[in-house]
Design a protein around this motif. Structure first.
Motif, PDB file in Angstrom:
ATOM      1  N   ALA A 171       0.826  -1.293  -0.094  1.00  0.00           N
ATOM      2  CA  ALA A 171      -0.067   0.065   0.178  1.00  0.00           C
ATOM      3  C   ALA A 171       0.744   1.185   0.166  1.00  0.00           C
ATOM      4  CB  ALA A 171      -0.743  -0.059   1.283  1.00  0.00           C
ATOM      5  N   ASP A 172       1.594   1.422  -1.079  1.00  0.00           N
ATOM      6  CA  ASP A 172       2.633   2.294  -1.057  1.00  0.00           C
ATOM      7  C   ASP A 172       2.873   2.670  -2.629  1.00  0.00           C
ATOM      8  OD1 ASP A 172       4.583   4.288  -1.117  1.00  0.00           O
ATOM      9  OD2 ASP A 172       5.470   3.519   0.829  1.00  0.00           O
ATOM     10  N   PRO A 173       2.290   3.824  -3.357  1.00  0.00           N
ATOM     11  CA  PRO A 173       2.335   3.718  -4.449  1.00  0.00           C
ATOM     12  C   PRO A 173       3.918   3.973  -5.312  1.00  0.00           C
ATOM     13  CG  PRO A 173       0.761   5.305  -4.048  1.00  0.00           C
ATOM     14  CD  PRO A 173       1.415   4.693  -2.615  1.00  0.00           C
ATOM     15  N   LYS A 174       4.523   4.642  -4.559  1.00  0.00           N
ATOM     16  CA  LYS A 174       6.117   4.780  -4.894  1.00  0.00           C
ATOM     17  C   LYS A 174       6.641   3.745  -5.013  1.00  0.00           C
ATOM     18  CE  LYS A 174       6.772   9.686  -3.940  1.00  0.00           C
ATOM     19  NZ  LYS A 174       6.848  10.453  -2.831  1.00  0.00           N
ATOM     20  N   GLU A 175       6.674   2.870  -3.895  1.00  0.00           N
ATOM     21  CA  GLU A 175       7.347   1.384  -3.689  1.00  0.00           C
ATOM     22  C   GLU A 175       6.682   0.447  -4.929  1.00  0.00           C
ATOM     23  OE1 GLU A 175       8.670  -0.513  -0.885  1.00  0.00           O
ATOM     24  OE2 GLU A 175       9.099   0.875   0.466  1.00  0.00           O
ATOM     25  N   GLU A 176       5.388   0.715  -5.108  1.00  0.00           N
ATOM     26  CA  GLU A 176       4.800  -0.267  -6.039  1.00  0.00           C
ATOM     27  C   GLU A 176       5.386   0.143  -7.344  1.00  0.00           C
ATOM     28  OE1 GLU A 176       2.026  -2.568  -6.778  1.00  0.00           O
ATOM     29  OE2 GLU A 176       2.367  -3.134  -4.812  1.00  0.00           O
ATOM     30  N   ARG A 177       5.654   1.254  -7.874  1.00  0.00           N
ATOM     31  CA  ARG A 177       6.215   1.926  -8.993  1.00  0.00           C
ATOM     32  C   ARG A 177       7.778   1.148  -9.284  1.00  0.00           C
ATOM     33  NH1 ARG A 177       4.753   7.463  -8.376  1.00  0.00           N
ATOM     34  NH2 ARG A 177       2.392   7.318  -7.544  1.00  0.00           N
ATOM     35  N   ALA A 178       8.145   1.202  -8.323  1.00  0.00           N
ATOM     36  CA  ALA A 178       9.810   0.855  -8.304  1.00  0.00           C
ATOM     37  C   ALA A 178      10.007  -0.798  -8.367  1.00  0.00           C
ATOM     38  CB  ALA A 178      10.445   1.385  -7.134  1.00  0.00           C
ATOM     39  N   THR A 192      -5.271  11.982  -6.728  1.00  0.00           N
ATOM     40  CA  THR A 192      -4.258  10.952  -7.441  1.00  0.00           C
ATOM     41  C   THR A 192      -3.576  10.000  -6.301  1.00  0.00           C
ATOM     42  OG1 THR A 192      -2.307  12.567  -6.813  1.00  0.00           O
ATOM     43  CG2 THR A 192      -3.359  12.736  -8.796  1.00  0.00           C
ATOM     44  N   ALA A 193      -3.048   8.771  -6.827  1.00  0.00           N
ATOM     45  CA  ALA A 193      -2.707   7.902  -5.721  1.00  0.00           C
ATOM     46  C   ALA A 193      -1.769   8.667  -4.893  1.00  0.00           C
ATOM     47  CB  ALA A 193      -1.898   6.672  -6.571  1.00  0.00           C
TER      48      ALA A 193
END
Lengths: 322, 332
Positions: free
Chosen positions: A260-267, B237-238
């Motif tokens: 549940a963390d968009p930055k972690e998910e993208r990386a 946004t997310a």
């Protein structure tokens, strides 16, 4: 934490016979040679996908099914006879997944929580019993005035608290929690998880925490065991397992968990597993994971790998572990 | 013009015990090719919002007010044959449980071909070819053989792939996915999500992803709507939602889930109490009975929507209070 094992499970096997035709039956190996131990006061998380046998492990420890093979040693006592089983069940309790079907709708909450006392503590007087029920309801955050109500009057989270109070009635040393929070909404889930932690601290409880939600398991457990198709594939300290999984299956399982963390998910780089879990009626020869494993070698088909200790306390069952 | 414009949508279920306002005054936009996540707990109205768009509400559900414009066309009050042109053609939906959404007594091929022939001008042979093509597209091996099989011969993940294939049959502009991976194991979930992502790019399709799993929306969505008790309480946004939440409920949700990447045992901070009973809604903010920072005004008056720029909106009195404090300081 003392270094004494409260529960030791050795080579546990649980086979079921399933009808595969009119006159034939096949053996389904739900649990096939599982070995582990739990120290007093520890929480061992047991994870795996549906059908991997994690629930069956919990149930056969409690002898809700009679295990096909293997040994269960609880408090230095080998569980064998009916007397042993009765002793085990007075010291070990279970909390189930579905708070809707695991509580009798025709009993009041007080009766549900008090029933274990009727079985194992026959000598209690009526007032002693009702005092005990009140105390138990308080300890799980339920108002003791609600003891005369029926289950349908409670929400999912409250029902799970009733199930936990029932498990605590015996003052157990250990509780097997089988997916205790997966039927609950996120905000309620956190309340129940915190309660499990508080109870553990106050009563020195030992947990076997079975769940498919790896984030929850990692949060609550000291060590984590990963199962695949009835076998234990890896067991290690919770943080170590997350950062350094050594079995290819644990690796892909962990990389599939959404964060549940968009930055972690993208990386993130996902290891997407191909295909589905094979049917336990048609197990592959050798290592059960080899059909989906990208590192599989010819020798993986020959013999099933056993658990080996690759660093202190970190066990992996893989011929070519990472 | 946005692909989908929902304005003041009100969906209600009149029951013997009273009127349940399942969706209460919800407005949002969805642009072409965007992925919108709707999150909330059970009973928050996220699925009902989606069903209202397609008007497939279970009786006695009715749309009591508001407007839903798809591609400029008004759907609320539209005739059944107009809706039939849109359902499956332009807007498709996949459901949580792939077992109950497929008919167990027909083959996969039969069900796919039926959908294709209904919506496109293909004859049976062409439809069968198209069905095989679609199965291949969603990553099913040996599609010709699979077409002749029944749903029970497929695993849960496979069935969800079949459902996606069916939904994509007409290359819709909008795909609604209602908890598409909740019934699936985590390794299968990641397969399905990866598949949806790649198909979304390939067809430049908009997706509404309904889920209770914050992890899933974090990885999938450009925009997120947070719902509570039938109301849209925050949208953005997310990154807005996860790193700069402006509603007390959103903040509470984020602190109540364990973060797998965190090694220290931080205690979870759950939201106290239980979700509201939709029949006995509080007068003011729906979240006020559970909110640890609730003020007097929260109990009596519905909070206004506050815009924080860049499409980040929230309705929480706390923000009004903070604004006021800020302006007081500036005056000093």
């Amino acid at each position: 934490m003392e270094d004494k094992y409260l529960l030791t499970v050795k080579d546990l096997k649980m086979y079921f016979n399933v009808n595969s035709g009119l006159f034939s039956s096949k053996q389904l190996k739900a649990v096939d040679g599982v070995t582990f131990s739990i120290k007093k006061g520890e929480t061992l998380g047991l994870v795996g996908e549906s059908g991997c046998g994690k629930t069956t492990v919990g149930r056969s420890i409690m002898h809700l099914y009679k295990p096909t093979g293997g040994e269960i040693i609880f408090n230095d006592r080998l569980i064998k006879s009916n007397a042993d089983i009765k002793y085990l069940r007075s010291k070990m309790q279970m909390v189930f997944q579905d708070p809707y079907s695991s509580l009798d709708p025709r009993m009041t909450v007080g009766d549900i929580i008090g029933e274990p006392l009727d079985v194992h503590h026959k000598g209690l007087s009526k007032s002693e019993k009702s005092d005990r029920i009140k105390e138990l309801m308080d300890s799980v955050g339920l108002s003791s005035e609600h003891a005369t109500r029926y289950v349908h009057e409670f929400s999912g989270g409250q029902r799970q608290r009733i199930g936990i109070a029932r498990a605590l009635a015996m003052d157990p040393d250990m509780i097997i929690c089988d997916e205790p929070v997966s039927a609950l909404d996120v905000s309620i889930q956190a309340q129940v998880i915190n309660m499990f932690e508080d109870l553990q601290r106050d009563r020195e409880l030992t947990y076997l925490f079975i769940a498919h939600d790896i984030s929850v398991v990692k949060h609550i457990s000291d060590r984590i065991a990963v199962m695949y198709l009835g076998r234990m594939v890896e067991i290690a300290d919770a943080n170590e397992l997350y950062h350094d999984p050594r079995h290819p299956y644990s690796q892909s399982l962990l990389s599939a968990v959404p964060i549940a963390d968009p930055k972690e998910e993208r990386a993130r780089q996902r290891i997407v597993l191909e295909g589905d879990v094979p049917s336990p009626l048609n197990m592959p020869s050798g290592c059960p994971f080899r059909t989906r494993c990208k590192y599989a070698q010819p020798d993986c088909a020959e013999a099933a790998p056993g658990l080996t200790e690759i660093s202190p306390g970190h066990f992996v069952a893989c011929h070519h572990h990472l | 013009m946005a692909l989908l414009e929902v304005r003041n949508l009100k969906t209600q279920f009149p029951t013997a015990a009273g009127v349940v306002k399942a969706v209460d005054d919800v407005s949002f936009d969805l642009e072409r090719g965007d992925v919108l996540g709707i999150v909330g707990e059970s009973g928050s109205g996220k699925s009902v919002t989606a069903y209202s768009i397609l008007q497939i509400l279970t009786p006695p559900g009715i749309i009591a007010g508001g407007s839903i414009k798809f591609d400029g066309q008004e759907l609320v009050g539209a005739k059944e044959d107009v809706l039939r042109q849109i359902r499956g053609n332009k807007i498709s939906i996949i459901f949580q449980d792939p077992m109950t959404s497929l008919n167990p007594v027909y083959t996969i091929g039969n069900q796919l071909v039926e959908a294709i022939m209904l919506h496109t001008k293909r004859n049976k042979q062409e439809a069968i070819e198209r069905a095989a093509e679609l199965l291949e597209l969603v990553g099913i091996n040996d599609p010709k053989k699979r077409l002749k099989q029944y749903p029970f011969e497929h695993s849960g993940g496979m069935r969800q792939r079949v459902m996606i294939a069916m939904a994509l049959a007409c290359e819709p502009d909008l795909l609604i996915a209602d908890e598409p991976t909740t019934a699936l194991d985590v390794t299968i979930q990641s397969q399905i999500l990866e598949l949806m992502k790649s198909l979304q790019k390939q067809f430049n399709m908009a997706i509404i992803l309904i889920t209770h799993d914050l992890g899933v929306v974090a990885g999938m969505c450009d925009k997120i709507n947070v719902m509570y008790a039938g109301r849209l309480i925050e949208s953005g946004t997310a990154d807005d939602i996860f790193y700069n939440p402006k509603h007390e409920y959103t903040k509470g949700l984020l602190t109540s889930i364990p973060n797998i990447a965190n090694d220290d045992k931080v205690r979870l901070e759950p939201i106290a109490g239980t979700p509201v009973d939709l029949l006995v809604m509080p007068e003011g903010c729906a979240f006020s009975p559970r909110c640890k920072n609730a003020m007097k005004i929260c109990l009596t008056e519905k909070p206004e929507v506050m815009d924080f720029g860049g499409g980040h909106c929230a309705s929480c009195w706390m923000n009004v209070l903070e604004e006021y404090k800020k302006s007081q300081k500036e005056e000093e």
